[in-house]
Design a protein around this motif. Sequence first.
Motif, short mmCIF file in Angstrom:
data_model
loop_
_atom_site.label_atom_id
_atom_site.label_comp_id
_atom_site.label_asym_id
_atom_site.label_seq_id
_atom_site.Cartn_x
_atom_site.Cartn_y
_atom_site.Cartn_z
N HIS A 213 0.83 -1.20 0.00
CA HIS A 213 0.00 0.00 0.00
C HIS A 213 0.87 1.26 0.00
N GLN A 217 1.01 4.28 -2.98
CA GLN A 217 0.99 5.71 -2.68
C GLN A 217 2.15 6.42 -3.36
N SER A 250 -7.99 -5.02 -1.15
CA SER A 250 -7.89 -3.58 -0.87
C SER A 250 -6.83 -2.92 -1.75
N LEU A 251 -5.78 -3.65 -2.10
CA LEU A 251 -4.75 -3.09 -2.98
C LEU A 251 -5.31 -2.79 -4.36
N ARG A 253 -8.45 -2.10 -4.98
CA ARG A 253 -9.31 -0.93 -4.83
C ARG A 253 -8.48 0.35 -4.75
N GLN A 254 -7.36 0.27 -4.01
CA GLN A 254 -6.48 1.44 -3.90
C GLN A 254 -5.93 1.83 -5.27
N LYS A 257 -8.70 3.62 -7.08
CA LYS A 257 -8.97 4.93 -6.47
C LYS A 257 -7.91 5.95 -6.87
N LEU A 258 -6.66 5.49 -6.97
CA LEU A 258 -5.56 6.38 -7.34
C LEU A 258 -5.41 6.52 -8.86
#
Length: 387
Positions: A213, A217, A250-251, A253-254, A257-258
């Motif tokens: 994660h 970022q 979740s990765l 989804r991240q 999202k990014l």
Amino acid sequence: MQRPKVAVVTPGSFVIPSPRSSSVERVIACMVPLASHELQTQIYGIRGAEAPDHGDLDGVLCKRYTRGKGYIPEVIANLKRWSPAVVDVHNRPAAAYAIREALPDSRVVLTLHSTTFIRGPHLNREDVARLLLPMDRIIVNSDFLGSIVAADSPKAVRERISVNKLGIHPGDFLPRWTPVAESARAARLDDFGWSGRRIVLYVGRLVPGKGVHRLLQALRRVVRACPDVLLLIAGSAYYGHDRLTPYAASLRRQMRKLRLEKHVRFLDYVPHPALASLYQLADVTAVPSVEDEAFGLVNLEAMAAGVPVVASRIGGIPEVVRHGETGWLVDPSPGEREMAAAMIRLLRQPDLRRRMGEAGLGEVRRQFLWQHAAHRWGQMMLACASE
């Protein structure tokens, strides 16, 4: 003089050898046979469809038993018949303690590969001291891990801690910076449709402690500076299969999202022998761990492939990666600016990548070969046998 008998007991989680095992089994399979000229060694592991009950592992007899509660009792029964001078138990303090109780005439060594089984929920501090105190030696793979063991142990245990840093077979990896390797790389990138992309590679499990994660970022910032960057994520939550966990989901989804869909490829689980071809594609390897890594073999694998590393300044990683020479060590920062800046600098400067990659390969050849680790381990076993 007769070579002393040394038994090596695997954790009993994965078949040895196997392309889908954990790093513990890989360490044993790579290191132990190289010391067989000094020792009579036998390896103990579990049965699997891909391996017979008894087999040869590069000249070392490997005995396999049923996985589960009966594994250690079966191993103990065989050890009593064989009567080894030393038993080296890997990463399972409770198993080492049981073997110590069952074989009072043998020296028992515990080799730890991580902090996992000397911390909660597996053990509390009092249990760690109780289980480690009867050990004749505790071997760790980094000074960092040695300090963790020492902090939770009485003086008698601290005096028995020895460090044996891990290694690699450089021949398993084709270094980036040769005409043959560059030609092969260009052809493979074209096959995948990735020609012209600058590649960042992550190799490892998809669990929170590995910090993927963080990497996503940082990637958002990298994309602004290097719009052609592509992150390859090779791994899954578990060794050997691709079951999707909440964190792995979740990765994804991240990533969405990014808005990084054009810059990320999830490759799921990749068997270890196939990893060499992935390192060959990489311009940079990222190791974004947020929890303590005792050692981190992935750093050595990247270095053996001539690929610079951007890694967290955490655990035993600084004992492997030389900051500013074989890679960059980074701390957490808002938006992962420090990690992003290190990757951008490397992606923009091919001469710097080559210089760091070649320095990493040289470092591996100087002090991180399996021959080095095997020699140290063999000397430790001989010393234990003669005590």
